[in-house]
Every structure is written in C-alpha cells, then in structure tokens.
Design an enzyme around this catalytic site. Structure first.
Site, short mmCIF file in Angstrom:
data_model
loop_
_atom_site.label_atom_id
_atom_site.label_comp_id
_atom_site.label_asym_id
_atom_site.label_seq_id
_atom_site.Cartn_x
_atom_site.Cartn_y
_atom_site.Cartn_z
N TYR A 199 52.58 46.71 36.97
CA TYR A 199 52.05 48.06 37.21
C TYR A 199 53.08 49.09 36.78
CZ TYR A 199 47.94 46.46 39.80
OH TYR A 199 46.74 45.90 40.17
N LYS B 146 36.53 38.70 43.36
CA LYS B 146 36.66 38.58 41.90
C LYS B 146 35.92 37.34 41.43
CE LYS B 146 39.96 41.88 41.25
NZ LYS B 146 40.06 42.91 40.21
N ASP C 106 33.33 41.54 41.29
CA ASP C 106 34.05 42.16 40.16
C ASP C 106 34.33 41.08 39.11
OD1 ASP C 106 35.64 43.56 38.42
OD2 ASP C 106 37.09 44.23 39.92
N ASN D 139 35.53 41.84 35.90
CA ASN D 139 36.57 42.27 34.95
C ASN D 139 36.24 41.95 33.50
OD1 ASN D 139 38.27 41.62 37.68
ND2 ASN D 139 39.07 43.38 36.57
N GLU E 170 30.72 44.51 39.36
CA GLU E 170 31.58 45.47 38.67
C GLU E 170 32.04 44.89 37.33
OE1 GLU E 170 34.67 46.85 41.27
OE2 GLU E 170 35.91 47.60 39.62
N GLU F 117 36.19 52.05 35.09
CA GLU F 117 37.65 52.15 35.12
C GLU F 117 38.24 52.06 33.71
OE1 GLU F 117 38.42 48.53 37.62
OE2 GLU F 117 39.98 48.15 36.16
N ASP G 142 38.28 56.86 36.50
CA ASP G 142 39.71 56.58 36.65
C ASP G 142 40.45 57.88 36.36
OD1 ASP G 142 41.83 53.92 36.16
OD2 ASP G 142 42.46 55.95 35.68
N HIS H 171 37.87 54.33 40.69
CA HIS H 171 38.81 53.23 40.56
C HIS H 171 40.16 53.69 41.10
CE1 HIS H 171 41.93 51.09 38.01
NE2 HIS H 171 41.40 50.14 38.74
N ALA H 172 40.81 52.84 41.89
CA ALA H 172 42.14 53.21 42.37
C ALA H 172 43.00 51.96 42.45
CB ALA H 172 42.05 53.93 43.70
#
Lengths: 417, 417
Positions: free
Chosen positions: A34, A199, A227, A229, A253, A282, A305, A332-333
């Site tokens: 990150y 996920k 989610d 991804n 998602e 996002e 986002d 999105h966070a």
C-alpha cells in the site's frame, strides 16, 4: 488578504511494506505494498498553511505517478490560489487536458491519478484556509459555486448543469447541517458492524463452503457481500454467482473487467431476478465511464474511489449522476488514506445530495490510519464526521520520512536484509 | 541454437520539436512534439540482433511512459526469448497484470503504452530472428500458434478462441501470400490519393465553408472524411455533423470522448440515415473497449493504433473481433513511426483475416520517416509491403542521439536560445 500564490510542490513516494504480511491481497493483486504519491503544496501567503493530497497506489508504479505529477506541476506552480478557485472548472480542464500529456491518458491511468493527487492537495488547502473540514466547505457552498467546480464535458447527454442545479437545491430540505449530522450519528450509533464481505472467484467449491460458513455465522438479518476482483468472463460471472445465490448476497463486486460496461449490464440483468446487485467503480477511471455504467443499468451500487477520479471535482459529477439515476454510492476505501478522504464525500452526499442512508455503506479497513495527522474516527462501526479543517489528507511528517521509497528507514532495512 | 536470453533493455526519450511548426495540431492537441519512448532489447545470442519497439507520445509525458517501461522491465530482463514466444499469452498476461502495476492502469494509460513499447520490441526481435518482415511472420504462422499470442481474457463473450480459430483458417482461401500481395499491389497501383480528411469542430460556419471548398475540389467521386478530435458532446456531434451532411462525408472521426461507447452508439444511429459512419479507435485503450464498441454498433470504421494497444498481441484480438462484426479496420497512423508499424498489421489483416479492401484505408502522413532504418515505401498513394526482417520499428542511431530529450543536440539548441 489573498490566498497566496503556489510557490512550491513537493511529491513523495511513500510505501508501506504490506505485502510482507499479505495485507490486502486478492485474486488479482497478490502482493500489494500500500503506497501513495503524496503531494504537498505551499503558497507565499502568511497563513503558512500547506495543502496535502495523494493518490493511492500498490507499490511499483508509484514512481510512474510521481513522474506524472512532476509533468503536471507546471500548471500549478506560480498560480494564484484565488484564480484557481474562482475558475476551478477551467483549472481542472487545464490539468486534465494538457495538449501533450492527455495523449498518455486521456483522463485515465498514471496521468489522471497524478491529477487526482494534485487536486486533492488544492482542496485540502482551500478547506484549511476556510477553517472547515472539506465536507463542510462543500455543504456550505451555494449550488452555483459547487457546480462551477465540475467539468461537465462529455456527460451532458446524461446530466446537464441545469439538471445538476436542481438536484443540489432540492436537497436543501435536509436543512441545517448540524441537525443532519445528529441524525446521521444517531443512525450510526444504532449500527454495529452488519456487513460482511467474502472474496470469491478462485475456486467455486471453496467459495460455496466459505459463503455457507459466513452466512451461518452472521444469520439471515445481516448483509453478505461478494467480491470477485475482476476475476471472471461475463458468462462465467453469471454462472458462478448463480451457484452462490442461495447464500443471499446483496451484491457481487467487480465481477469482470472494470472497462466492460456492457458486460456488467449483462451480468446485472441476469442476476437481478436472484436479488443480487452488481457493485463496481474502484477502478472506474473517470466520469465518462460512470455515466455509461449508469445509462446501461450496469451497476446497482456505485463505488467511487476518491483517488482514482480526479479529486472532489470529478467525484461531485459522479455523485450527482448517481442521484439522477437513483443508485446508492458506496465508496471504495481502505488502502492508504482512502477512508480519510471518502468520509468527506459520503457526508456531503448524505447531507446535500442523496439525503438517504438506504443501501449506502462505506468500506472501512483498520489499517495505516496512524500515519495521518487527522485519522478517521470510527464509533460503533460508523464513520464520525471529521471536525478538523481540510480534507484529512495530511500525513505525519515522520511517517513520510520513515516510509519514503527507497531512502526511508523502513526500506533501507529491507535492502540490507 | 536458442534465441537467447534478454540481457539488456534500454529506453530513450526521443522527441521531435514538431510544435514549433505546428505540425499535427488539432482541436484538442494544439502543440504536439511528436515523440517516442523507444525501447531496444538485446540478448546474449550470437546473432547480435536487437529488438526495437516504441510507443508514440506527444512530448511531455514521454518521461512518464519511460518510468513505466523501467518498472515493467523486471518482467523481461533475464527471460529466455524462447520461453516468451512459446508462452506468449502467458508473458503478455504477466506484463499487463503485474499485481502492483496494474493498479495504475489496468491495461490503460502510461503503463499500457509502456507494455506496447516493450512488446513491440519483442515482436521486432522475433521477426528479425526468423528473417521475415513481421507481417510475413504472422501470415506464415499456423492459426493455433497465432491465437496462442492473444489474451482472450474479458472478450470471450464476444469472441472465443474457438471462433477465432475458424476466422483465421477460413481465410486461407486467399491462398499464397505472394499472390495476394500482387493483387494488393495491383489494386494499389490503380489508386491515386482519393481520400481527403477535414478537421472540424471549432466553428460550424468555418467547417461548412471548408467542407464545401474541399468537396468542390475533389469532385463527387472521391472520399471526404471529417475528424473532430473528441471535440463534442453527444447531441452536439449529431447536430453539427447533420449540418455537414450535404457534403457527403464517409465518416466522422472521434466525435466525442474516446471512452464513451454508448455516446458513439447514439451518434452512429443518428447519422446512419444520412449515410455517415462513425470512425474511432486511436485513443481506444484496450481490447475490452473495442469489444464493446463493436457490440454496441458504436463504430463503422475501426481505427486501431499499433502503439496504444499492447502490441501485435492485442491488435490481433481486435482484428479478429472486427472480422466477426464485419467492420473494416482503418488504422490510425502518422505520428512517429506509426505508419511503419501499422503497415504490417493491415497487410496481415488483408491476407489472413478480412480478405477485403472494401472501405479499408490506412492513414499516411509524410513525416519523420527519415529517422527509421526501414521507412515505409509509398507508391501511387499506397503502402508497399515491407521486405526487411522485423517490425520496421528500428530508428537510426543518429536520430535517437540527436533528438534525445533533453540531452540531444536538437534540444540543447532550444534550451540555449
């Protein structure tokens, strides 16, 4: 007294080695560090205030965004902040439409992320100068000024400035901000954590097992979210999620490519009879894409986002379009500082645009907040409205120093070991 | 003997000061300096061959793409070229789906342009090792190998690998390449310049005047093309072009945002009764976007850009989808070296995929070819099939040196003056 002339812009490559502990990994991003391209702007005004902004990244590539920040900085250095604010739409257009730089976008990728970081710093500085948290600066603005920050280019077939005006004013019934806040807080206090995200997308049998387990744990009254991804093809997404429908997820998602509007529309249409919505956004890179997702009924939950769209300006246009199309915004966070920023946007959305908490939620990840000067405050699983002036985007100087890539102490340790 | 291991990758920021003479300026790009992020890869094989590739840029921002090339280079350095080629789809996926770098895309913007430059160099090297021009390398491949270069991720709802297989084989009736070429050349020789493009979008009365003039000059038998360079809103585009319909343009190019698939579809539908098609694609950033443009019938002429899509691999997937949707491919060219590259793609498209020249054309701009080792050869307004091995992407060393930014002689002169 003027707001001052921008006399300096510094940008830092700040990375947190989150991949070591596998924080935040998913099917498509197995090893994120990150990170942030962190911008600080200074003026020659005697107030000594700094504007801090950033965009979120996953490690490698932060240096690419920084290179783009440097390239864009010619548009802000030596500009008078008063001039920027008095024609914020014009400044936004200048930054996002540079005749040479737009080729490597346009309005997408590294150059758009860089624009977001710079504009976030401008908004932070403006709010600090007004002595208000950003959400309050927005809430207190008259609609005309608010709309003058938005570039309506390419979205007028979905939302004109005149329509947008009616949305911002018709919401005034919500009345005095503090009153609304109280209501917001009251509702929030009643709320424990009630939403759980699983996920999915690697292995169907595994997903069935885990969804079953989670649903049993949380009971029928709480909300299950899935989610993927971006893991699937269009048909694959429909088939896979259909297999998971018995666990009654509220949404799936990012089922497929973030660019595939028509694909999302097909998925949304197929899953609607099962009561499952599609959430995405996002990695949706600009207002033109969001416009089409809304026009095509390709999403049921819109996940802006704060750092991928070009700052507050572009987020405003998306919040207003979502209002028109009656789609709840669930930002999105997580990441680095995304929670700090989006809280301002959802509070503004609630008070001045949507006036509703129905089906709205905002992600929260308890991670890396300690590096921010004004970290989010969470009480009983809800964001508390920030009180400090600015966009909550300022990092602690020590954190920037320590995590600076590759010179900072943390990264030096890695290179020695 | 193996193909060798990639032991070096060099990337140069090569810029031509075209803005001084206003070459290539349009409504949205007033001052482009035609430029390239130019990649050269070398192996440890005794053949001493180099792979040259680049992506086209407009000056500022080239350094951002170069930063992205450096970031991606970890995926190619020390790789065996045999391994890359024997699993080209896997290598493509690795390059475009790096878990950290994809965040600043995905598959768009600076990081995708960088992938294009690197992959272009790989294709050039492969073709040189085979002693064939790239188009011939492609034409001679068996369909299975050809398809193994394509990443079908996110496009299988429009085109599966099985379908694509049928397209590549059913075109074999066109038979022996040389025979086709002869036909191609014969048709080309008959052809003088017959297509004329007018840039529009700044001022309607001015456009009417200029279109009238050009139509009178070229007569009714030649083709008039309009190009708005993304200038309009959706409704504005329809109204504006309707006013120009009397001059019978074949197409309107880039009427609005390159991201607006549904907007293009609306425009295409409105202009179809007037006999005017929509052309777009030079800023369409990946196969997922092209897929939707085709699904939504949003374009009548598909303008791939050899340097914006991630090299031959992604261009192949788009050529095959265009075949399925029966849309002619008219590549974007001009810029720096785009003509050199796209000629390989259109020749391949003609011989092995579309088998048709109807409504097909390829842009040509007589500019900057002198910097390439194997420049395009134009005879009677047609591209002549290149004969030299490789992708025609190699620049002259002297040109790279002279135009290197900012150290090169040409740029040093500017900084002194």
């Amino acid at each position: 007294m003027g707001r001052g002339r921008i006399r300096g812009l510094a940008v830092s490559d700040v990375r947190f080695p989150t991949s070591v502990a596998q924080h935040g990994s998913d099917a498509m991003h197995p090893d994120p560090d990150y990170s942030a391209a962190y911008v600080v702007i200074e003026t020659d005004a005697p107030d000594g205030l700094k504007g801090c902004g950033f965009t979120f990244t996953l490690g490698k590539g932060t240096e690419v965004v920084i290179s783009a920040v440097h390239a864009l900085s010619i548009h802000i250095i030596n500009k008078d902040l008063d001039d920027i604010i008095s024609d914020f739409r014009g400044f936004y257009r200048q930054l996002t439409s540079d005749g040479q730089l737009r080729w490597i976008g346009p309005e997408k990728g590294a150059v758009h992320l860089a624009a977001a970081a710079i504009l976030n710093a401008v908004w932070d500085l403006w709010a600090k100068q007004e002595g208000k948290p950003l959400w309050k600066l927005l809430v207190d603005m008259d609609p005309k000024q608010l709309l003058s920050c938005i570039d309506f280019r390419y979205i007028t077939d979905a939302l004109t400035e005149e329509e947008a005006f009616s949305y911002t004013t018709s919401c005034a019934w919500l009345g005095y901000p503090d009153h609304c806040l109280k209501q917001l807080c009251t509702e929030a206090l009643k709320d424990g954590w009630t939403r759980f995200k699983v996920k999915v997308g690697n292995d169907l049998q595994d997903d069935i097992r885990r969804c079953k387990l989670v649903r049993e744990m949380i009971g029928p009254e709480n909300i299950l979210l899935l989610d993927a991804n971006q893991r699937w093809e269009v048909k694959e997404a429909i088939d896979w999620v259909t297999e998971l429908a018995e666990f009654k997820p509220l949404w799936i998602e990012e089922p497929t490519s973030p660019d595939d509007i028509l694909g999302h529309a097909t998925i949304a249409k197929a899953l609607a009879p099962l009561g499952i919505g599609v959430a995405t956004g996002e990695q949706c890179h600009n207002r033109v894409m969001f416009k089409q997702f809304l026009q095509a009924q390709a999403l049921s939950y819109l996940q802006v986002d704060s750092c991928r769209l070009a700052s507050v300006n572009e987020n405003l246009s998306v919040l207003l379009m979502a209002k028109k199309f009656q789609i709840p915004v669930c930002p999105h966070a997580g990441g680095v500082g995304l929670c700090e920023l989006v809280q301002h946007l959802i509070i503004f959305d609630y008070i001045s645009v949507s006036g509703s908490l129905e089906n709205r939620m905002c992600e929260y990840v308890d991670h890396l907040h300690e590096h921010f000067k004004y970290p989010v405050v969470i009480m009983n699983a809800s964001y508390m409205p920030p009180q400090e002036a600015g966009y909550s985007s300022e990092m602690k100087e020590d954190s920037v120093k320590e995590y600076l890539f590759p010179q900072g102490e943390v990264w030096q340790k890695f290179s020695c070991s």
